[in-house]
Design a protein around this motif. Sequence first.
Motif, PDB file in Angstrom:
ATOM      1  N   SER A 234       0.838  -1.421  -0.102  1.00  0.00           N
ATOM      2  CA  SER A 234      -0.118  -0.075   0.035  1.00  0.00           C
ATOM      3  C   SER A 234       0.995   1.364   0.104  1.00  0.00           C
ATOM      4  N   HIS A 235       0.310   2.481   0.157  1.00  0.00           N
ATOM      5  CA  HIS A 235       0.966   3.784  -0.029  1.00  0.00           C
ATOM      6  C   HIS A 235       2.211   3.684   1.030  1.00  0.00           C
TER       7      HIS A 235
ATOM      8  N   SER B 200      -9.294  16.393  -1.910  1.00  0.00           N
ATOM      9  CA  SER B 200     -10.536  16.026  -1.165  1.00  0.00           C
ATOM     10  C   SER B 200     -10.580  14.307  -1.347  1.00  0.00           C
ATOM     11  N   PRO B 201     -10.445  13.411  -0.623  1.00  0.00           N
ATOM     12  CA  PRO B 201     -10.799  11.930  -0.671  1.00  0.00           C
ATOM     13  C   PRO B 201     -12.239  11.797  -1.580  1.00  0.00           C
ATOM     14  N   PHE B 202     -13.066  12.695  -1.461  1.00  0.00           N
ATOM     15  CA  PHE B 202     -14.319  12.426  -2.225  1.00  0.00           C
ATOM     16  C   PHE B 202     -14.071  12.445  -3.513  1.00  0.00           C
ATOM     17  N   ASP B 203     -12.891  13.267  -4.229  1.00  0.00           N
ATOM     18  CA  ASP B 203     -12.605  13.046  -5.511  1.00  0.00           C
ATOM     19  C   ASP B 203     -11.961  11.853  -5.876  1.00  0.00           C
TER      20      ASP B 203
ATOM     21  N   LEU C  81      -3.721   4.437   9.995  1.00  0.00           N
ATOM     22  CA  LEU C  81      -5.241   4.866   9.949  1.00  0.00           C
ATOM     23  C   LEU C  81      -5.542   5.056   8.581  1.00  0.00           C
ATOM     24  N   LEU C  82      -4.573   5.999   7.875  1.00  0.00           N
ATOM     25  CA  LEU C  82      -4.837   6.415   6.369  1.00  0.00           C
ATOM     26  C   LEU C  82      -5.009   5.204   5.658  1.00  0.00           C
TER      27      LEU C  82
ATOM     28  N   GLU D  20      -7.190   8.204  -3.395  1.00  0.00           N
ATOM     29  CA  GLU D  20      -5.624   8.132  -3.025  1.00  0.00           C
ATOM     30  C   GLU D  20      -5.220   9.497  -2.130  1.00  0.00           C
ATOM     31  N   ASN D  21      -6.456  10.171  -2.285  1.00  0.00           N
ATOM     32  CA  ASN D  21      -6.363  11.696  -1.607  1.00  0.00           C
ATOM     33  C   ASN D  21      -6.159  11.660  -0.081  1.00  0.00           C
TER      34      ASN D  21
END
Length: 433
Positions: free
Chosen positions: A307-308, A411-414, A359-360, A417-418
């Motif tokens: 993951s990231h 925004s994570p809504f977009d 958490l992220l 990955e944000n």
Amino acid sequence: MQYDLAIKNATVLIVETGEQKEQQNILITDGKIVKITDQKNFKSKQEIDAQGKLVTPGFIDTHIHPTDVFGDYDEAPLYIPKDSVENYRQQLSREYLPYGITTALMMGHPENWLDDIIQWKDGNSRYTDFLTCGGALISKEEREPYIGHLTVDSENSAKEKVIEYHHKGLEHIKVYHRLREPEFSAVIKTADSLNMKVFGHIGDFDPKRLSIQQTLEKGLKNYEHIATLPYSIIRTESEWEKFDTHFESLFGRANTLEKVLMMFLEAFRYIDENKTDDINELIKQLGQNNTTFSTTLGLIHRQFKSSHYFPLSENSLSKEQIERSKANFEIMMRYLKRMSESGIPIRIATDSKFGGKTLLTELKILSDYGFSTQEIFKISTLNGAQAIGLGKEIGSIEKGKTANIIIWDKSPFDNSENYFSEKTIIKNGTRLN
């Protein structure tokens, strides 16, 4: 009136509904949100222009172990030196606050630390607020307890320990699956009489220990780690032996960390194929009893997928075992989604040395497995606040609540990955970066 801080032109997330209110100004004084308005006529000592960016509450991690950060079970100190308390607090907070975690609940640490860390919930703007359960309570056994566990060897000693913790100012208790009767009921009854919140890691390889169903009857409301769920379904010794034989035929003996974790996942496949009525009934009972359940996804996920923040490291799993575990993880996440949709509040619990990064990562995992961004923000903020009894103080951006706030560059809504994008952190009304 002149406010201490104004966050201008913000897109404020209402976590209860998922609504995004644009062109809002968040006015803050003495670390509290005084007003949220679209009016422009106000004065403030400091201003942050959010430029239309998403603004959310700070994250809440409902299950951490400071021993992980300070050296794990083998190397964590038995005492925190008096001249180093502030350094330890700073070291711990560095793993959480830069990632947006403004409140976290410790679920077990050496009891000798308690007097030094009990004040770490004081709202200091430089640090995450750390609440504590003290030592995780277990019954007396032949083997030595882990460094973060505390033995209560009778019904009376269990009752006295809860009362002692209450007098010290603790509001939360952690019970481990190694806590038996009559100590378990004594803890639940005493804590309830003192209005303390009890959290339980229930479910073990040993079917003689208490199950989730049994602890529900005794009044436990908050459960740890979705991965433990199947072990309250596989309950008889004969059934456990059957499952154990099944697992060994696929993975060999569970003698490494990754295989122990994969055993949890394989148990989900086992009950999904053999005991669906039982797990559906358990989920129904959890909902009827107004329980909460925590996640702890990151540690398991990184055993078989990068993951990231966490590249896939070498382990004892074969390619075939990794692929099977990926499918098993998907089954687990399907049940977690079903629990959330049935009204059981899910909350974030990293239980990890790398708290903020984990958490992220968990937020991204939730997104990858079908949770909406609206659901994810509620899981990581308000659900946790309400579970730990602080829903009126933190967990959402509202008048009167503490100004623990994240301003998102992207925004994570977009794009999911944000979640890993740059953030501006406001802690108790003070900008940290």
